[in-house]
Design a protein around this motif. Sequence first.
Motif, PDB file in Angstrom:
ATOM      1  N   ASP A 148       0.864  -1.181   0.000  1.00 18.52           N
ATOM      2  CA  ASP A 148       0.000   0.000   0.000  1.00 18.52           C
ATOM      3  C   ASP A 148       0.898   1.228   0.000  1.00 18.52           C
ATOM      4  O   ASP A 148       2.115   1.121   0.180  1.00 18.52           O
ATOM      5  N   THR A 149       0.297   2.376  -0.229  1.00 23.42           N
ATOM      6  CA  THR A 149       1.098   3.598  -0.320  1.00 23.42           C
ATOM      7  C   THR A 149       0.244   4.811   0.002  1.00 23.42           C
ATOM      8  O   THR A 149      -0.979   4.764  -0.109  1.00 23.42           O
ATOM      9  N   LYS A 150       0.942   5.856   0.422  1.00 20.29           N
ATOM     10  CA  LYS A 150       0.241   7.097   0.786  1.00 20.29           C
ATOM     11  C   LYS A 150       0.905   8.251   0.061  1.00 20.29           C
ATOM     12  O   LYS A 150       2.140   8.345   0.057  1.00 20.29           O
ATOM     13  N   PHE A 151       0.138   9.090  -0.597  1.00 16.84           N
ATOM     14  CA  PHE A 151       0.738  10.325  -1.094  1.00 16.84           C
ATOM     15  C   PHE A 151      -0.118  11.527  -0.761  1.00 16.84           C
ATOM     16  O   PHE A 151      -1.259  11.401  -0.330  1.00 16.84           O
ATOM     17  N   GLU A 152       0.516  12.687  -0.983  1.00 24.88           N
ATOM     18  CA  GLU A 152      -0.180  13.945  -0.754  1.00 24.88           C
ATOM     19  C   GLU A 152      -0.224  14.701  -2.065  1.00 24.88           C
ATOM     20  O   GLU A 152       0.799  14.888  -2.722  1.00 24.88           O
ATOM     21  N   LEU A 153      -1.426  15.125  -2.432  1.00 24.69           N
ATOM     22  CA  LEU A 153      -1.597  15.920  -3.639  1.00 24.69           C
ATOM     23  C   LEU A 153      -1.877  17.361  -3.228  1.00 24.69           C
ATOM     24  O   LEU A 153      -2.376  17.622  -2.129  1.00 24.69           O
ATOM     25  N   GLY A 154      -1.527  18.269  -4.111  1.00 26.48           N
ATOM     26  CA  GLY A 154      -1.786  19.684  -3.851  1.00 26.48           C
ATOM     27  C   GLY A 154      -2.103  20.395  -5.151  1.00 26.48           C
ATOM     28  O   GLY A 154      -2.052  19.800  -6.224  1.00 26.48           O
ATOM     29  N   LEU A 155      -2.429  21.671  -5.039  1.00 28.13           N
ATOM     30  CA  LEU A 155      -2.770  22.468  -6.211  1.00 28.13           C
ATOM     31  C   LEU A 155      -1.673  23.504  -6.437  1.00 28.13           C
ATOM     32  O   LEU A 155      -1.186  24.117  -5.491  1.00 28.13           O
ATOM     33  N   ASP A 156      -1.300  23.698  -7.699  1.00 25.27           N
ATOM     34  CA  ASP A 156      -0.362  24.783  -8.005  1.00 25.27           C
ATOM     35  C   ASP A 156      -1.159  26.084  -8.137  1.00 25.27           C
ATOM     36  O   ASP A 156      -2.382  26.105  -7.942  1.00 25.27           O
ATOM     37  N   ALA A 157      -0.459  27.176  -8.462  1.00 22.42           N
ATOM     38  CA  ALA A 157      -1.101  28.495  -8.500  1.00 22.42           C
ATOM     39  C   ALA A 157      -2.246  28.548  -9.513  1.00 22.42           C
ATOM     40  O   ALA A 157      -3.173  29.345  -9.371  1.00 22.42           O
ATOM     41  N   GLU A 158      -2.192  27.686 -10.536  1.00 23.62           N
ATOM     42  CA  GLU A 158      -3.252  27.669 -11.556  1.00 23.62           C
ATOM     43  C   GLU A 158      -4.377  26.693 -11.217  1.00 23.62           C
ATOM     44  O   GLU A 158      -5.293  26.497 -12.006  1.00 23.62           O
ATOM     45  N   GLY A 159      -4.260  26.001 -10.042  1.00 23.64           N
ATOM     46  CA  GLY A 159      -5.312  25.057  -9.653  1.00 23.64           C
ATOM     47  C   GLY A 159      -5.127  23.656 -10.224  1.00 23.64           C
ATOM     48  O   GLY A 159      -6.031  22.822 -10.118  1.00 23.64           O
ATOM     49  N   ASN A 160      -3.957  23.386 -10.821  1.00 28.50           N
ATOM     50  CA  ASN A 160      -3.682  22.039 -11.334  1.00 28.50           C
ATOM     51  C   ASN A 160      -3.287  21.113 -10.192  1.00 28.50           C
ATOM     52  O   ASN A 160      -2.540  21.525  -9.292  1.00 28.50           O
TER      53      ASN A 160
END
Length: 287
Positions: A186-198
């Motif tokens: 299994d695995t865990k990651f963190e996603l985020g948004l850049d300044a353009e919302g991507n």
Amino acid sequence: MPEAVTHVGSGKVRELYELDDDRLLLVASDRISTFDVVLPTEIPDKGRVLTGLSAFWFARTRELVPNHLLALRDDGRSTECRRLEMLPLECVVRGYLTGSGWKDYRATGSVCGHVLPPGLEDSQKLPEPIFTPSTKAQEGHDENIDRERAAELIGQERFDEVERISIELYRFASEYAAARGILIADTKFELGLDAEGNIMLGDEAFTPDSSRFWPADEYEAGRAQPSFDKQFVRDYCESLGWNKTPPGPELPEGVVSGTRARYVEAFERLTGIAFDAYVADPDVVLS
Ligand code: Q0N
């Protein structure tokens, strides 16, 4: 003289510093934790191994999802990253039934709203990988949440995209690793948004600290699996009868060198690159 940098956060074994308005520096130490306790003894080069592995995966998954990596520093343990607005959930994907997934399944037959077939065993491979997000706990363990709760946190549309990206990333890395003798349970990651919302992948990716690595040649469903990286440490701690509350024990030299060798072995098996070559020039993992 080191650059003047503001410390903006710390995890159990990593630190995050501000470089400027748009960039952070993520520094991986050689600290190791077991049973959720950071031990007083370090594993030399562990931070380099994890930084190099993470960068290797970032370079190979950027077509699936762009990521925060901007540059590796010459020390091999520091990553210059794009500053993101992190999503308020941990993206967990499980290909095998273990840990809190196995616990929840035994109690309810489901994991985060995924109803699973009856009769599954400890550590069994799931018919398909499942997305099982959790909330970021300030203290203690992250809490598994169901799809409805996760969709409330980030919106249904974004949830669907986050789930799709997470499963794609897991399929890519787990197939790649399995071909090299390492199961990513299994695995865990963190996603985020850049300044353009991507949507972008942040934090670390497919390291033994963010994932469960199992040696494929020892895999057998129906029992707990040995850890690829931390088994010597766990066995030693168990042999002491330590009660798993801080402070943790010092590790003897044999456990340290054996554990370091397992981290380096994971790095070399997965990347196909000699660890010494990485230390000489970290950018070798990026091409
Ligand atoms: C961020 N965390 C949680 C390291 C890991 N690229 C980024 N932009 C903005 N924020 C973050 C990142 C990243 N990565 C991630 N906190 C902030 C995990 N951290 C905790 C501290 O050690």
